[in-house]
Motif scaffolding. Structure first.
Motif, PDB file in Angstrom:
ATOM      1  N   ASP A 188      40.657  36.412  -2.222  1.00  0.00           N
ATOM      2  CA  ASP A 188      40.261  37.980  -1.873  1.00  0.00           C
ATOM      3  C   ASP A 188      40.921  38.599  -0.657  1.00  0.00           C
ATOM      4  O   ASP A 188      40.424  38.213   0.400  1.00  0.00           O
ATOM      5  N   PHE A 189      42.097  39.112  -0.854  1.00  0.00           N
ATOM      6  CA  PHE A 189      42.892  39.916   0.306  1.00  0.00           C
ATOM      7  C   PHE A 189      42.143  41.122   0.408  1.00  0.00           C
ATOM      8  O   PHE A 189      42.501  42.247  -0.177  1.00  0.00           O
ATOM      9  N   GLY A 190      41.293  41.425   1.383  1.00  0.00           N
ATOM     10  CA  GLY A 190      40.465  42.632   1.505  1.00  0.00           C
ATOM     11  C   GLY A 190      41.383  43.479   2.449  1.00  0.00           C
ATOM     12  O   GLY A 190      41.863  43.222   3.243  1.00  0.00           O
ATOM     13  N   THR A 191      40.663  44.728   2.313  1.00  0.00           N
ATOM     14  CA  THR A 191      41.270  45.919   3.288  1.00  0.00           C
ATOM     15  C   THR A 191      40.672  45.440   4.675  1.00  0.00           C
ATOM     16  O   THR A 191      41.389  45.426   5.990  1.00  0.00           O
ATOM     17  N   SER A 192      39.576  44.965   4.754  1.00  0.00           N
ATOM     18  CA  SER A 192      38.795  44.667   6.235  1.00  0.00           C
ATOM     19  C   SER A 192      38.603  43.356   6.197  1.00  0.00           C
ATOM     20  O   SER A 192      38.855  42.847   7.374  1.00  0.00           O
ATOM     21  N   GLN A 233      42.348  39.411 -11.098  1.00  0.00           N
ATOM     22  CA  GLN A 233      41.069  39.732 -11.681  1.00  0.00           C
ATOM     23  C   GLN A 233      40.439  40.771 -10.773  1.00  0.00           C
ATOM     24  O   GLN A 233      40.649  41.154  -9.658  1.00  0.00           O
ATOM     25  N   TYR A 234      39.700  41.734 -11.423  1.00  0.00           N
ATOM     26  CA  TYR A 234      38.952  42.956 -10.783  1.00  0.00           C
ATOM     27  C   TYR A 234      38.132  42.376  -9.849  1.00  0.00           C
ATOM     28  O   TYR A 234      37.182  41.362 -10.271  1.00  0.00           O
ATOM     29  N   GLU A 235      38.126  42.826  -8.533  1.00  0.00           N
ATOM     30  CA  GLU A 235      37.127  42.325  -7.641  1.00  0.00           C
ATOM     31  C   GLU A 235      35.713  42.409  -8.095  1.00  0.00           C
ATOM     32  O   GLU A 235      35.112  41.493  -7.760  1.00  0.00           O
ATOM     33  N   PRO A 236      35.123  43.393  -8.508  1.00  0.00           N
ATOM     34  CA  PRO A 236      33.665  43.633  -8.847  1.00  0.00           C
ATOM     35  C   PRO A 236      33.205  42.574  -9.949  1.00  0.00           C
ATOM     36  O   PRO A 236      32.219  42.044 -10.142  1.00  0.00           O
ATOM     37  N   ILE A 237      34.322  42.204 -11.042  1.00  0.00           N
ATOM     38  CA  ILE A 237      34.226  41.426 -11.921  1.00  0.00           C
ATOM     39  C   ILE A 237      33.946  39.631 -11.262  1.00  0.00           C
ATOM     40  O   ILE A 237      33.094  38.873 -11.752  1.00  0.00           O
ATOM     41  N   VAL A 283      46.482  30.403  -8.675  1.00  0.00           N
ATOM     42  CA  VAL A 283      45.727  31.382  -8.116  1.00  0.00           C
ATOM     43  C   VAL A 283      45.084  32.589  -8.876  1.00  0.00           C
ATOM     44  O   VAL A 283      46.156  33.069  -9.678  1.00  0.00           O
ATOM     45  N   VAL A 284      44.133  32.932  -8.712  1.00  0.00           N
ATOM     46  CA  VAL A 284      43.750  34.060  -9.398  1.00  0.00           C
ATOM     47  C   VAL A 284      43.513  35.318  -7.941  1.00  0.00           C
ATOM     48  O   VAL A 284      42.782  34.912  -7.093  1.00  0.00           O
ATOM     49  N   MET A 285      44.071  36.244  -7.978  1.00  0.00           N
ATOM     50  CA  MET A 285      44.235  37.174  -6.659  1.00  0.00           C
ATOM     51  C   MET A 285      43.208  38.485  -7.109  1.00  0.00           C
ATOM     52  O   MET A 285      43.108  38.895  -8.376  1.00  0.00           O
ATOM     53  N   GLY A 286      42.450  38.785  -6.113  1.00  0.00           N
ATOM     54  CA  GLY A 286      41.456  39.916  -6.613  1.00  0.00           C
ATOM     55  C   GLY A 286      42.311  41.229  -6.319  1.00  0.00           C
ATOM     56  O   GLY A 286      43.406  41.229  -5.591  1.00  0.00           O
TER      57      GLY A 286
END
Length: 418
Positions: A9-13, A158-162, A120-123
């Motif tokens: 999960d590479f997030g903005t924050s 994969q979509y992050e909310p899923i 890997v599955v990237m968000g």
């Protein structure tokens, strides 16, 4: 032979990584004992040495010489991605910078797994950029390129909310119709999905996922609106100058309110223009603070106190925002009411995206049995109130806000790479 995989999960924050090894799925401690880390890098000027996460912020806030970088995810899919940037006098490409940050996470995951992970599955958000399918595809391709630079051979998305839904599904009894609201630093994403513990091992969940929507609004946008409303006036925002009482140029204030743009303001040209305008300013004290911020390169400190104020207003009705880095004893009181008013239009846009997800799924709000809130922005009281109002009949699940996406991506990787 067992295939080890991971989810990133590479997030903005904030960012996280989780490993799926046999039936064991767990988040990886990435900074001390913490399983999440701020998506921040600080390149120390001497040797261009990188620091990550909280240590990066510490290096910056203690005024070490170097370059801070945050909100890198927002560069994906934009023209800036190809341009690169100067880091302490050295030109660097953004794919290299992002890969350097994520390599730090992967090394810790490889160590925990006892092997080099190749799957890997990237968000990814539903939309990296609103209303631009080509940019969305380009952003995913750029993230895939980064994953290959890290040594991954098998890459999926994969979509992050899923992913957040998968992380919560293990605790669901029976079958639930759920809406996932993933409000991060850069985007707000929604999924309507049928959840059931018996479906956890299914490799294909297409029939369970009823709709996805997303909008490029997140906590960084809330910070920007709060900054312009309550912070920037202390450094001259919307003050006037000259015989015609003209408003001072506002563009620099808008750039100072975004992590990804601050570093572009510290140029001799911009500083010279600001210094010249100060002579005609009608509020030399406040506008003079803008010049000081530019000359001393403390724009990121402004953003840091804005973020600090937002977090404080989660629990308190008001907060005295400190500006000690500008002037000893300087502060301004900011109220939650000010914050709520500042972000009201953004919250309405987020609510519209949530309602669109329901419409696309052909589901009514009262049919939603479970609302999963994930992402740090869901801590904002006005956001909480909006979703409780939208879904009065639903149970609210909001634990592990910062780590559920990474964990869910690892669940998804186990199903995809078994």
């Amino acid at each position: 032979m067992t295939s080890v995989s991971c989810g990133i999960d590479f997030g903005t924050s904030n960012s996280s990584i989780a490993v799926a090894n046999n039936s064991n799925i767990s988040l990886v401690p990435v900074e001390g004992t913490s399983v999440t880390t701020p998506s921040a890098m600080f390149f120390l000027r001497k040797g261009n040495v990188p620091f990550y996460g909280r240590e990066a912020m510490h290096q910056f806030l203690t005024r070490q010489p170097g370059r801070l970088m945050r909100s890198l995810k927002r560069v994906l899919g934009t023209p800036i991605m190809k341009q690169g940037t100067m880091v302490n006098g050295e030109h660097m490409k953004f794919d290299q910078i992002i890969a350097t940050f994520l390599q730090n996470l992967k090394e810790k995951a490889d160590f925990q797994a006892g092997t080099e992970i190749e799957n890997v599955v990237m968000g990814r958000p539903v939309n990296f950029i609103d209303n631009d399918p080509e940019a969305n595809l380009r952003a995913q391709d750029e993230l895939a390129k980064v994953a290959r630079l890290l040594g991954f051979k098998n890459i999926d998305f994969q979509y992050e909310p899923i992913a957040a839904a998968f992380a919560h599904e293990v605790n669901v009894s029976g079958e639930k119709l759920a809406l996932v609201a993933d409000l991060g630093g850069g985007t707000s994403d929604f999924t309507v999905i049928k959840l059931s513990a018996k479906n956890i091992g299914k490799p294909d969940r297409t029939e369970d996922i009823l709709a996805n929507t997303g909008v490029r609004i997140g906590g960084n946008d809330f910070d920007k609106d709060l900054s312009l409303s309550a912070i920037m006036p202390e450094i001259g925002f919307k003050t006037t100058y000259g015989t015609k009482n003209l408003e001072v140029p506002l563009r620099h204030y808008y750039d100072l309110s975004e992590w990804s743009k601050v570093n572009f303001l510290y140029t001799p040209k911009i500083i010279s223009q600001t210094r010249q305008l100060l002579f005609e300013s009608h509020d030399k004290v406040r506008y003079g603070r803008l010049l000081q911020v530019l000359e001393q390169e403390t724009g990121h400190a402004l953003l840091a106190v804005t973020e600090e104020t937002k977090i404080a207003l989660t629990d308190s009705p008001s907060y005295d925002t400190p500006f000690e880095f500008i002037e000893e004893g300087l502060s301004t009181q900011v109220t939650r009411e000010q914050f709520d008013i500042a972000i009201s239009q953004q919250i309405e846009k987020v609510a519209v995206a949530a309602r669109q997800c329901l419409a696309d799924a052909h589901v009514k709000a009262e049919q939603i049995e479970l609302v999963i809130l994930t992402g740090g922005t869901t801590e904002v009281p006005a956001v909480q109130a909006e979703f409780r109002s939208l879904f009065p009949n639903a149970s609210i699940a909001d634990e592990n806000k910062l780590s559920s996406v990474g964990l869910g991506l690892a669940y998804d990787s186990q199903n995809k790479f078994r």
